[in-house]
Scaffold this motif. Structure first.
Motif, PDB file in Angstrom:
ATOM      1  N   LEU A   1     -46.980  24.676 -92.985  1.00  0.00           N
ATOM      2  CA  LEU A   1     -46.239  23.441 -92.735  1.00  0.00           C
ATOM      3  C   LEU A   1     -45.631  22.939 -94.031  1.00  0.00           C
ATOM      4  CD1 LEU A   1     -48.797  21.614 -90.425  1.00  0.00           C
ATOM      5  CD2 LEU A   1     -46.800  22.948 -89.741  1.00  0.00           C
ATOM      6  N   ILE A   2     -44.408  22.449 -93.921  1.00  0.00           N
ATOM      7  CA  ILE A   2     -43.704  21.950 -95.093  1.00  0.00           C
ATOM      8  C   ILE A   2     -42.904  20.711 -94.737  1.00  0.00           C
ATOM      9  CG2 ILE A   2     -41.761  23.505 -94.686  1.00  0.00           C
ATOM     10  CD1 ILE A   2     -41.495  23.670 -97.768  1.00  0.00           C
ATOM     11  N   CYS A   3     -42.832  19.789 -95.688  1.00  0.00           N
ATOM     12  CA  CYS A   3     -41.936  18.631 -95.576  1.00  0.00           C
ATOM     13  C   CYS A   3     -41.340  18.427 -96.970  1.00  0.00           C
ATOM     14  CB  CYS A   3     -42.679  17.398 -95.057  1.00  0.00           C
ATOM     15  SG  CYS A   3     -43.969  16.783 -96.164  1.00  0.00           S
ATOM     16  N   GLN A   4     -40.916  17.241 -97.299  1.00  0.00           N
ATOM     17  CA  GLN A   4     -40.302  17.022 -98.606  1.00  0.00           C
ATOM     18  C   GLN A   4     -41.334  16.960 -99.719  1.00  0.00           C
ATOM     19  OE1 GLN A   4     -36.954  17.104 -98.793  1.00  0.00           O
ATOM     20  NE2 GLN A   4     -37.169  17.181-101.013  1.00  0.00           N
ATOM     21  N   SER A   5     -42.435  16.228 -99.503  1.00  0.00           N
ATOM     22  CA  SER A   5     -43.432  16.059-100.566  1.00  0.00           C
ATOM     23  C   SER A   5     -44.834  16.503-100.168  1.00  0.00           C
ATOM     24  CB  SER A   5     -43.479  14.589-100.998  1.00  0.00           C
ATOM     25  OG  SER A   5     -43.930  13.781 -99.926  1.00  0.00           O
TER      26      SER A   5
ATOM     27  N   ASP B   1     -55.534  27.953 -87.912  1.00  0.00           N
ATOM     28  CA  ASP B   1     -54.910  28.606 -89.056  1.00  0.00           C
ATOM     29  C   ASP B   1     -53.619  27.895 -89.476  1.00  0.00           C
ATOM     30  OD1 ASP B   1     -54.776  30.410 -91.079  1.00  0.00           O
ATOM     31  OD2 ASP B   1     -54.268  32.135 -89.822  1.00  0.00           O
ATOM     32  N   VAL B   2     -53.774  26.710 -90.068  1.00  0.00           N
ATOM     33  CA  VAL B   2     -52.636  25.894 -90.470  1.00  0.00           C
ATOM     34  C   VAL B   2     -52.836  25.466 -91.924  1.00  0.00           C
ATOM     35  CG1 VAL B   2     -51.287  23.828 -89.979  1.00  0.00           C
ATOM     36  CG2 VAL B   2     -52.467  24.986 -88.128  1.00  0.00           C
ATOM     37  N   VAL B   3     -51.824  25.704 -92.759  1.00  0.00           N
ATOM     38  CA  VAL B   3     -51.879  25.277 -94.153  1.00  0.00           C
ATOM     39  C   VAL B   3     -50.634  24.466 -94.490  1.00  0.00           C
ATOM     40  CG1 VAL B   3     -53.340  27.169 -94.962  1.00  0.00           C
ATOM     41  CG2 VAL B   3     -50.867  27.425 -95.006  1.00  0.00           C
ATOM     42  N   VAL B   4     -50.760  23.628 -95.511  1.00  0.00           N
ATOM     43  CA  VAL B   4     -49.677  22.761 -95.974  1.00  0.00           C
ATOM     44  C   VAL B   4     -49.235  23.219 -97.356  1.00  0.00           C
ATOM     45  CG1 VAL B   4     -49.126  20.402 -96.727  1.00  0.00           C
ATOM     46  CG2 VAL B   4     -50.473  20.773 -94.655  1.00  0.00           C
ATOM     47  N   LEU B   5     -47.940  23.266 -97.573  1.00  0.00           N
ATOM     48  CA  LEU B   5     -47.403  23.546 -98.894  1.00  0.00           C
ATOM     49  C   LEU B   5     -47.553  22.275 -99.728  1.00  0.00           C
ATOM     50  CD1 LEU B   5     -45.894  25.231-100.996  1.00  0.00           C
ATOM     51  CD2 LEU B   5     -43.768  24.481 -99.931  1.00  0.00           C
ATOM     52  N   ASP B   6     -48.454  22.310-100.698  1.00  0.00           N
ATOM     53  CA  ASP B   6     -48.670  21.163-101.582  1.00  0.00           C
ATOM     54  C   ASP B   6     -47.380  20.821-102.314  1.00  0.00           C
ATOM     55  OD1 ASP B   6     -51.052  19.805-101.581  1.00  0.00           O
ATOM     56  OD2 ASP B   6     -52.052  21.173-102.967  1.00  0.00           O
ATOM     57  N   GLY B   7     -46.967  19.583-102.237  1.00  0.00           N
ATOM     58  CA  GLY B   7     -45.753  19.149-102.907  1.00  0.00           C
ATOM     59  C   GLY B   7     -44.481  19.421-102.140  1.00  0.00           C
TER      60      GLY B   7
ATOM     61  N   GLU C   1     -48.950  17.147 -94.019  1.00  0.00           N
ATOM     62  CA  GLU C   1     -50.389  16.902 -93.896  1.00  0.00           C
ATOM     63  C   GLU C   1     -50.709  16.150 -92.610  1.00  0.00           C
ATOM     64  OE1 GLU C   1     -54.411  16.588 -94.136  1.00  0.00           O
ATOM     65  OE2 GLU C   1     -53.059  18.024 -95.076  1.00  0.00           O
ATOM     66  N   ARG C   2     -49.875  15.200 -92.232  1.00  0.00           N
ATOM     67  CA  ARG C   2     -50.085  14.499 -90.959  1.00  0.00           C
ATOM     68  C   ARG C   2     -49.993  15.477 -89.793  1.00  0.00           C
ATOM     69  NH1 ARG C   2     -46.311   9.700 -90.390  1.00  0.00           N
ATOM     70  NH2 ARG C   2     -47.360   9.571 -88.402  1.00  0.00           N
TER      71      ARG C   2
ATOM     72  N   VAL D   1     -43.207  29.578 -90.985  1.00  0.00           N
ATOM     73  CA  VAL D   1     -42.954  28.367 -91.761  1.00  0.00           C
ATOM     74  C   VAL D   1     -42.373  27.328 -90.819  1.00  0.00           C
ATOM     75  CG1 VAL D   1     -41.729  27.355 -93.718  1.00  0.00           C
ATOM     76  CG2 VAL D   1     -42.538  29.732 -93.840  1.00  0.00           C
ATOM     77  N   VAL D   2     -43.073  26.204 -90.682  1.00  0.00           N
ATOM     78  CA  VAL D   2     -42.629  25.117 -89.811  1.00  0.00           C
ATOM     79  C   VAL D   2     -42.327  23.911 -90.689  1.00  0.00           C
ATOM     80  CG1 VAL D   2     -43.218  23.617 -87.869  1.00  0.00           C
ATOM     81  CG2 VAL D   2     -44.034  25.990 -87.904  1.00  0.00           C
ATOM     82  N   ASP D   3     -41.057  23.526 -90.718  1.00  0.00           N
ATOM     83  CA  ASP D   3     -40.578  22.419 -91.537  1.00  0.00           C
ATOM     84  C   ASP D   3     -40.544  21.170 -90.669  1.00  0.00           C
ATOM     85  OD1 ASP D   3     -38.941  20.618 -93.048  1.00  0.00           O
ATOM     86  OD2 ASP D   3     -38.062  22.337 -94.098  1.00  0.00           O
ATOM     87  N   VAL D   4     -41.344  20.165 -91.023  1.00  0.00           N
ATOM     88  CA  VAL D   4     -41.481  18.968 -90.188  1.00  0.00           C
ATOM     89  C   VAL D   4     -40.582  17.813 -90.658  1.00  0.00           C
ATOM     90  CG1 VAL D   4     -43.803  19.587 -89.429  1.00  0.00           C
ATOM     91  CG2 VAL D   4     -43.529  18.110 -91.432  1.00  0.00           C
ATOM     92  N   ARG D   5     -39.605  18.111 -91.503  1.00  0.00           N
ATOM     93  CA  ARG D   5     -38.673  17.077 -91.950  1.00  0.00           C
ATOM     94  C   ARG D   5     -37.623  16.806 -90.878  1.00  0.00           C
ATOM     95  NH1 ARG D   5     -36.016  19.254 -96.994  1.00  0.00           N
ATOM     96  NH2 ARG D   5     -36.119  21.149 -95.746  1.00  0.00           N
TER      97      ARG D   5
END
Length: 190
Positions: free
Chosen positions: A63-67, A85-91, A72-73, A21-25
């Motif tokens: 990948l995760i951020c606030q929203s 192999d990269v996915v984004v947590l929707d929302g 996604e970027r 889990v990579v948090d980009v915030r």
């Protein structure tokens, strides 16, 4: 599949210890609430170290951020650079928390989105009040409105990028080398 919902992400993390889990915030946002075991690598650092991230990453990245917008970027940049192999947590964290998923909480800090609303609203309010004495100040409000419109149409936010660089948002700091080392370890352990 480039996006997954919070329930799917939670199942993925629980079932597969190789998911990273990579948090980009910003570090401040990460410090206020994050998923256990997540790596904090802010979006600007993903961009600055793109080649190393692509080289060092092993296994699936979530990948995760606030929203979901910054994640996604990051996903687009990483995918364009060759990481498959990269996915984004929707929302983002908003969806994760709303789903009742576990969160490590720290000191509460304002999210970047909330900071943008405060800054933009303050600029508009101050310029309208100033226009009572200096009529041309109303153009500052128009410029802020144009900037917000552009941000909505392009799904980018220059004000957010600027605010992310403030000391308040970097207070907790981020150890880029440690984050990249964790990416490397995930590659060698997988």
């Amino acid at each position: 599949m480039s996006h997954i919902d919070a329930a799917t992400a939670r199942s993925l993390i629980e079932a597969n210890p190789d998911v990273l889990v990579v948090d980009v915030r910003t570090p401040a946002e990460f410090g206020s609430a994050h998923i256990d075991g997540a790596i904090n690598l802010p979006l600007d650092q993903v961009d600055a170290h793109l080649r190393r991230v692509v080289t060092d990453a092993g296994g699936r990245l979530l990948l995760i951020c606030q929203s979901g917008n910054r994640a996604e970027r990051a996903r687009t940049a990483l995918s364009d650079a060759g990481l498959a192999d990269v996915v984004v947590l929707d929302g983002g964290m908003n969806a994760w928390i709303a789903a009742g998923a576990p969160v490590n909480r720290g000191r509460a800090r304002w999210t970047l989105e909330r900071q943008v609303r405060l800054a933009a609203g303050s600029i508009v309010l101050a310029s309208i009040v100033a226009s009572l004495w200096i009529p041309a100040a109303v153009f500052v409000a128009a410029l802020a409105g144009a900037g917000l419109t552009f941000a909505a149409l392009t799904d980018t936010c220059a004000m957010g990028l600027l605010l992310a660089r403030l000391p308040y948002n970097r207070a907790a700091g981020v150890d880029v080398e440690a984050a990249l080392a964790r990416l490397r370890r995930s590659r060698t352990s997988g």
